[in-house]
Design an enzyme around this catalytic site. Sequence first.
Site, PDB file in Angstrom:
ATOM      1  N   HIS A 212       0.817  -1.356  -0.028  1.00 33.61           N
ATOM      2  CA  HIS A 212      -0.112  -0.093   0.030  1.00 33.61           C
ATOM      3  C   HIS A 212       1.008   1.252  -0.047  1.00 33.61           C
ATOM      4  O   HIS A 212       1.812   1.152   0.570  1.00 33.61           O
ATOM      5  CB  HIS A 212      -0.764  -0.031   1.236  1.00 33.61           C
ATOM      6  CG  HIS A 212      -0.315   0.087   2.435  1.00 33.61           C
ATOM      7  ND1 HIS A 212      -0.316   1.435   3.234  1.00 33.61           N
ATOM      8  CD2 HIS A 212      -0.093  -0.821   3.417  1.00 33.61           C
ATOM      9  CE1 HIS A 212       0.326   1.019   4.244  1.00 33.61           C
ATOM     10  NE2 HIS A 212       0.435  -0.193   4.644  1.00 33.61           N
ATOM     11  N   ASP A 232       5.723   1.686   7.194  1.00 30.00           N
ATOM     12  CA  ASP A 232       4.422   1.365   6.901  1.00 30.00           C
ATOM     13  C   ASP A 232       4.117   2.487   5.955  1.00 30.00           C
ATOM     14  O   ASP A 232       3.283   3.466   6.486  1.00 30.00           O
ATOM     15  CB  ASP A 232       3.590   1.350   8.237  1.00 30.00           C
ATOM     16  CG  ASP A 232       2.267   0.890   8.018  1.00 30.00           C
ATOM     17  OD1 ASP A 232       1.852   0.431   7.012  1.00 30.00           O
ATOM     18  OD2 ASP A 232       1.379   1.166   8.907  1.00 30.00           O
ATOM     19  N   GLU A 266      -5.074   1.769   2.084  1.00 28.79           N
ATOM     20  CA  GLU A 266      -5.186   0.533   2.876  1.00 28.79           C
ATOM     21  C   GLU A 266      -5.372   0.903   4.285  1.00 28.79           C
ATOM     22  O   GLU A 266      -6.313   0.266   5.194  1.00 28.79           O
ATOM     23  CB  GLU A 266      -3.626  -0.047   2.758  1.00 28.79           C
ATOM     24  CG  GLU A 266      -3.766  -1.349   3.417  1.00 28.79           C
ATOM     25  CD  GLU A 266      -3.118  -1.300   4.700  1.00 28.79           C
ATOM     26  OE1 GLU A 266      -3.199  -2.381   5.450  1.00 28.79           O
ATOM     27  OE2 GLU A 266      -2.856  -0.152   5.301  1.00 28.79           O
ATOM     28  N   GLU A 267      -5.089   2.063   4.637  1.00 33.33           N
ATOM     29  CA  GLU A 267      -4.962   2.354   6.229  1.00 33.33           C
ATOM     30  C   GLU A 267      -6.377   2.903   6.624  1.00 33.33           C
ATOM     31  O   GLU A 267      -6.551   2.820   7.907  1.00 33.33           O
ATOM     32  CB  GLU A 267      -4.146   3.388   6.611  1.00 33.33           C
ATOM     33  CG  GLU A 267      -2.695   3.486   6.081  1.00 33.33           C
ATOM     34  CD  GLU A 267      -1.907   2.544   7.163  1.00 33.33           C
ATOM     35  OE1 GLU A 267      -2.546   1.865   8.062  1.00 33.33           O
ATOM     36  OE2 GLU A 267      -0.702   2.442   7.375  1.00 33.33           O
ATOM     37  N   ASP A 294       4.248  -5.458   3.053  1.00 33.45           N
ATOM     38  CA  ASP A 294       3.930  -4.247   3.883  1.00 33.45           C
ATOM     39  C   ASP A 294       4.693  -4.249   5.139  1.00 33.45           C
ATOM     40  O   ASP A 294       4.326  -5.158   6.182  1.00 33.45           O
ATOM     41  CB  ASP A 294       2.286  -4.371   4.263  1.00 33.45           C
ATOM     42  CG  ASP A 294       1.819  -3.383   5.186  1.00 33.45           C
ATOM     43  OD1 ASP A 294       2.448  -2.447   5.246  1.00 33.45           O
ATOM     44  OD2 ASP A 294       0.793  -3.314   5.527  1.00 33.45           O
ATOM     45  N   HIS A 370       2.376   4.491  12.252  1.00 32.17           N
ATOM     46  CA  HIS A 370       1.027   5.556  12.406  1.00 32.17           C
ATOM     47  C   HIS A 370       1.457   6.511  13.371  1.00 32.17           C
ATOM     48  O   HIS A 370       0.402   7.087  13.956  1.00 32.17           O
ATOM     49  CB  HIS A 370      -0.028   4.446  13.141  1.00 32.17           C
ATOM     50  CG  HIS A 370      -0.558   3.321  12.091  1.00 32.17           C
ATOM     51  ND1 HIS A 370      -1.742   2.422  12.485  1.00 32.17           N
ATOM     52  CD2 HIS A 370      -0.259   3.033  10.844  1.00 32.17           C
ATOM     53  CE1 HIS A 370      -1.561   1.689  11.581  1.00 32.17           C
ATOM     54  NE2 HIS A 370      -0.921   2.064  10.567  1.00 32.17           N
TER      55      HIS A 370
HETATM   56  N1  BES Z   1       1.214  -2.420   8.115  1.00 33.10           N
HETATM   57  C1  BES Z   1      -0.315  -2.596   8.858  1.00 33.10           C
HETATM   58  C2  BES Z   1      -0.471  -3.860   9.143  1.00 33.10           C
HETATM   59  C3  BES Z   1       0.362  -4.489  10.116  1.00 33.10           C
HETATM   60  C4  BES Z   1       0.600  -3.963  11.541  1.00 33.10           C
HETATM   61  C5  BES Z   1       0.823  -5.730   9.987  1.00 33.10           C
HETATM   62  C6  BES Z   1       1.570  -4.381  12.298  1.00 33.10           C
HETATM   63  C7  BES Z   1       1.661  -6.694  10.906  1.00 33.10           C
HETATM   64  C8  BES Z   1       2.206  -5.718  12.000  1.00 33.10           C
HETATM   65  C9  BES Z   1      -1.148  -2.001   7.966  1.00 33.10           C
HETATM   66  O1  BES Z   1      -0.856  -0.882   7.196  1.00 33.10           O
HETATM   67  C10 BES Z   1      -2.433  -1.484   8.932  1.00 33.10           C
HETATM   68  O2  BES Z   1      -2.185  -0.432   9.610  1.00 33.10           O
HETATM   69  N2  BES Z   1      -3.462  -2.295   8.926  1.00 33.10           N
HETATM   70  C11 BES Z   1      -4.746  -1.761   9.558  1.00 33.10           C
HETATM   71  C12 BES Z   1      -5.897  -2.602   9.335  1.00 33.10           C
HETATM   72  C13 BES Z   1      -6.571  -2.233   8.126  1.00 33.10           C
HETATM   73  C14 BES Z   1      -7.828  -3.309   7.971  1.00 33.10           C
HETATM   74  C15 BES Z   1      -6.911  -0.711   8.286  1.00 33.10           C
HETATM   75  C16 BES Z   1      -4.369  -2.293  11.261  1.00 33.10           C
HETATM   76  O3  BES Z   1      -3.583  -3.081  11.572  1.00 33.10           O
HETATM   77  O4  BES Z   1      -5.056  -1.709  12.118  1.00 33.10           O
HETATM   78 ZN    ZN Z   2      -0.486   0.826   8.430  1.00 27.84          ZN
END
Ligand code: BES
Ligand code: ZN
Length: 402
Positions: A212, A232, A266-267, A294, A370
């Site tokens: 993403h 990220d 994605e976020e 990612d 984040h």
């Molecule tokens: N890169 C993250 C996912 C992640 C975080 C994978 C830590 C492994 C370890 C991704 O960008 C993210 O923040 N995903 C969201 C979920 C999405 C459905 C909004 C999350 O994990 O809160």
């Molecule tokens: Zn993220």
Amino acid sequence: MKKLLLGLAVSIQLINPAFAQDNFQPFQGKQYITVDSDASEQIQKSFGKDVTVVDNSYGVSLLQINGNKLDDLSEFMHLNFKRCGGFILHQEAEEGFQTLRTNGQKRWANAHQFMDYQINQEDLIKPMIQDVEQQNIADSIIELSKFHNRYYTSQSGVDAALSIKDSWAKLGQDREDFKVEVYQHKNFPQPSIIATIEGSDHSDEIVIIGGHLDSINGRWGAATRRAPGADDNASGIATMTEIIRIAMKHDYKPKRTIKFMAYAAEEVGLIGSKLIANDFKSRGIKVVGVIQLDMTNYQGDETDILFMDDYTNKAQNAFLGSLVDKYVGVSWGYSRCGYGCSDHASWHRAGYPASMPHEATMDGGNPHIHSTRDTIEQSNDNAKHAAKFAKLGLSFMVELGK
Ligand code: BES
Ligand code: ZN
């Protein structure tokens, strides 16, 4: 007697508000269940005319039950399959179809072996891997981190997407079989970016390397907050950029079509990838393998590469592990997100084989994502860790693209 019981049931319904609230429906003659296809065969043998097969796909069957046989069926499943219940009950056929599509697709995406996964492209892959330069990856991460944020509704989020388009287009400008598209989404300004190397032989079969492109810092006010998103996920995009650079440098000509996808939004719920995966699904496009890059540049664990074992395909994960052993020569293992944590889940839910090689275990990864602290400094100002993922991505591309 039957009439008496029916009358009793109706009057209980009338006097018992719980029935009305739960919208309770007494048995009305036709019910539907979804059940694994292996069990379905046995059920058909034992129940004969009491069941009708309505549909059968992705290893799941939708059956119509033609009498009040649910108790018998429960008992049968328990005795023969040691499953408690073992089927899902639906009052309407449409709900059954829905379950067939969603559960069936997910299970298929998890357990079906889509390819034969032979590893035999050493002559091509070895020299490509030797060309991976971590400094290139670091430079791309730094460039992407300079956008104030890459949020899906902000202008800087659009500009960042277009900068990826420009840098990829430049890498392949001399090739006729290479193109970069801006995949515009209807309801928000940030586009996804898709680069394609057209396959020479089986161009209708697609291999996808994705990640993403957006970044986020918190939820409220995210459109204006600073979000460098170095790990990220500038790291994943930068890893893909290095793979494209090397593919072009080596004049790599795949038989299948290779697509590099930088997903928008994605976020905020895997939106860009969900729209693309569902679009591909509805157009019947044959995707033979997907990896999601990612977070690739923070070594949070002794083990170098961790494959998420949920929302992914088992056989493809094992294949990737073998590729690490054969070509990358670092340690690998498994971890688990516990939810659909990134864009691989969009492909998985659409019934395609997806994997997510990750920088650390779920708990051991970069704690600064984040936030304004997600910069390359957290990775000692280098892209040593991400370089391993570029090597893995190259191996995956060539072994599946053949
Ligand atoms: N890169 C993250 C996912 C992640 C975080 C994978 C830590 C492994 C370890 C991704 O960008 C993210 O923040 N995903 C969201 C979920 C999405 C459905 C909004 C999350 O994990 O809160
Ligand atoms: Zn993220």
